[in-house]
Write a protein that holds these residues in place. Structure first.
Motif, PDB file in Angstrom:
ATOM      1  N   TRP A 154      -6.594  -2.488  -6.160  1.00 22.10           N
ATOM      2  CA  TRP A 154      -7.592  -1.774  -5.356  1.00 22.10           C
ATOM      3  C   TRP A 154      -8.978  -1.975  -5.940  1.00 22.10           C
ATOM      4  N   ASN A 170       0.830  -1.206   0.000  1.00 28.17           N
ATOM      5  CA  ASN A 170       0.000   0.000   0.000  1.00 28.17           C
ATOM      6  C   ASN A 170       0.863   1.255   0.000  1.00 28.17           C
ATOM      7  N   GLY A 190      -8.189   3.397   6.554  1.00 25.76           N
ATOM      8  CA  GLY A 190      -7.983   4.197   5.351  1.00 25.76           C
ATOM      9  C   GLY A 190      -6.918   5.267   5.564  1.00 25.76           C
ATOM     10  N   GLU A 249     -10.471   6.464   0.824  1.00 21.83           N
ATOM     11  CA  GLU A 249     -10.348   5.066   1.186  1.00 21.83           C
ATOM     12  C   GLU A 249     -11.280   4.733   2.359  1.00 21.83           C
ATOM     13  N   TYR A 295     -10.458   0.293  -1.326  1.00 25.77           N
ATOM     14  CA  TYR A 295      -9.886  -0.594  -0.318  1.00 25.77           C
ATOM     15  C   TYR A 295      -9.044  -1.646  -1.034  1.00 25.77           C
TER      16      TYR A 295
END
Length: 467
Positions: A445, A25, A420, A425, A458
């Motif tokens: 994603w 991420n 998030g 997010e 997410y």
């Protein structure tokens, strides 16, 4: 070494899988920033190149100014390469390593976690059993000691009581003797069980350390892999060692240094100043044919760029070329096929202009000056003509928006907690249910909606479809 405390080591395996997700991420967000920066540089360069080219700057200084736009375009390409390296190399490398290192089970959890849990439990089980026996013996010994103390206290108090008969005193004395024997027996059993526990401890420690070292080796692989990946990310981000990056600014410096004020002033003098050729006024005789020809030429200027042949013209028709109602007798088989970038007979609404052309027109309107405009030309102080106050400078689009493709809505369940990191997010806990609105993109994603109506992005690998 206490019973059950090995669970911290087992939990580290699950944390390792979660850290892989966090690192992916982190890299994904940096790639989005690189992409957005590259797009903004390109848009900035395109916009200002047109403004400078259409503005009043000229000569070598104009070329030096435009060199900044070339620099931005080249740097934009490099940052797009950085974005590609982060996603196609680093992100994929972590994703593949995670898949190979952690194997999910049908019943949930990871195979590596279960193996470590079973290994520690098996190594600890014999020692834990003996520890339980020691605790029981200890409890029995302490209870016997308590009972002995109570019996002695009763015996001492009875001696001072004249009302107590000898038979009752004898019973109390016997109770004291039995309690002393119980203390000896429980103490012996306690010491024996403790000795057995001590004898079993070295083997217990050896077995536990063996399983622990296996976990250490597994964690060492992850730590070394993370270090390797982080070094590769550093190489991809470090443009200071890229030869082409250095060349960009070397060329920019050279282009700026080639700006020559004397040369530009000489050029302006020759083309826009006293050095220009001048057709000084001279006496001219009046010529009817010449004047008529000039008049016809001037009136034809509106139709420049369109060539029509075989036109039978009558009197006043030539003097009205811009009216749609003009009647021209044109032979259809003699009209030549003409491709023109602009047709003055078409309305602007019917030209079918592309989005890029409309954008160019917008940028053109921002400039307060054009090199080819007719004189006199005064700079306007109105704010609407100031290129620095244009609302288009920032653009109307968001370069960070990702392309998404529509998909059927599917209910999914969260496998892990996720907090998030950006406003777009979602945040949820493991076990929460939500609706997937769009399929996974190339960066991994998805777009979804929580039950409270919140919509956002997410990580796709944080959820699973609800069967």
């Amino acid at each position: 070494w206490q019973v059950g405390n090995y669970k911290r080591t087992v939990k580290r395996i699950d944390d390792g899988h979660r850290l892989c997700n966090d690192l992916m991420n982190c890299i994904h967000e940096r790639a989005r920033i690189e992409k957005g920066y590259a797009q903004q540089l390109t848009e900035w360069a395109k916009r200002w190149r047109q403004l400078v080219e259409k503005g009043p700057q000229y000569g070598t200084v104009e070329r030096a100014w435009c060199a900044f736009m070339s620099e931005a375009e080249k740097v934009s390409e490099l940052h797009l390469e950085v974005k590609g390296s982060l996603m196609n190399e680093d992100f994929e490398k972590i994703k593949n390593w995670q898949k190979e290192a952690f194997h999910k089970q049908m019943m949930g959890g990871f195979k590596e976690t279960k193996e470590a849990e079973d290994g520690f439990r098996k190594a600890q089980k014999p020692w834990a059993k003996k520890l339980k026996e020691v605790e029981a013996a200890k409890k029995a010994y302490h209870a016997a000691c308590k009972e002995e103390k109570l019996a002695i206290s009763r015996e001492t108090n009875s001696k001072a009581d004249p009302a107590l008969n000898p038979e009752q005193l004898k019973k109390l004395q016997d109770k004291v003797e039995r309690s002393k024997q119980d203390v000896l027996k429980t103490k012996e059993k306690y010491e024996k069980s403790l000795k057995e526990l001590d004898n079993a401890t070295p083997q217990y420690m050896e077995n536990m350390e063996q399983v622990f070292e296996q976990c250490q080796q597994f964690e060492e692989k992850r730590l070394r892999f993370f270090r390797e990946v982080l070094l590769e990310v550093q190489k991809h981000l470090d443009l200071s060692n890229v030869a082409s990056y250095k060349n960009i600014y070397r060329e920019l410096e050279q282009n700026i240094k080639t700006a020559d004020a004397v040369e530009d002033l000489r050029w302006f003098r020759a083309n826009q100043g006293p050095g220009m050729s001048m057709n000084w006024p001279q006496f001219e005789e009046w010529n009817a044919d010449l004047n008529r020809t000039l008049s016809r030429r001037e009136k034809k200027k509106a139709s420049d760029g369109v060539t029509l042949t075989g036109i039978n013209q009558t009197g006043d028709q030539v003097s009205q070329p811009n009216k749609h109602s003009s009647s021209l007798s044109v032979q259809s088989n003699t009209v030549q096929s003409v491709q023109s970038s602009y047709n003055p007979f078409e309305d602007e609404e019917d030209t079918g202009s592309t989005v890029s052309e409309k954008e160019d027109n917008k940028i053109k309107n921002v400039s307060s000056y054009e090199k080819n405009q007719s004189y006199p030309a005064d700079w306007s102080d109105e704010e609407s003509n100031n290129p620095f106050s244009s609302t288009d400078a920032n653009g109307d689009t968001n370069p960070f928006d990702e392309d998404t493709s529509p998909a059927m809505e599917v209910r999914v369940r969260a496998l892990y907690d996720y907090e998030g990191q950006e406003q777009d997010e979602l945040s949820f806990k493991a076990g929460d249910e939500l609706t997937k609105m769009e399929n996974e993109d190339e960066q991994g994603w998805c777009k979804g909606r929580l039950d409270n109506g919140q919509v956002g992005l997410y990580p796709a690998n944080y959820v699973e479809p609800i069967q």
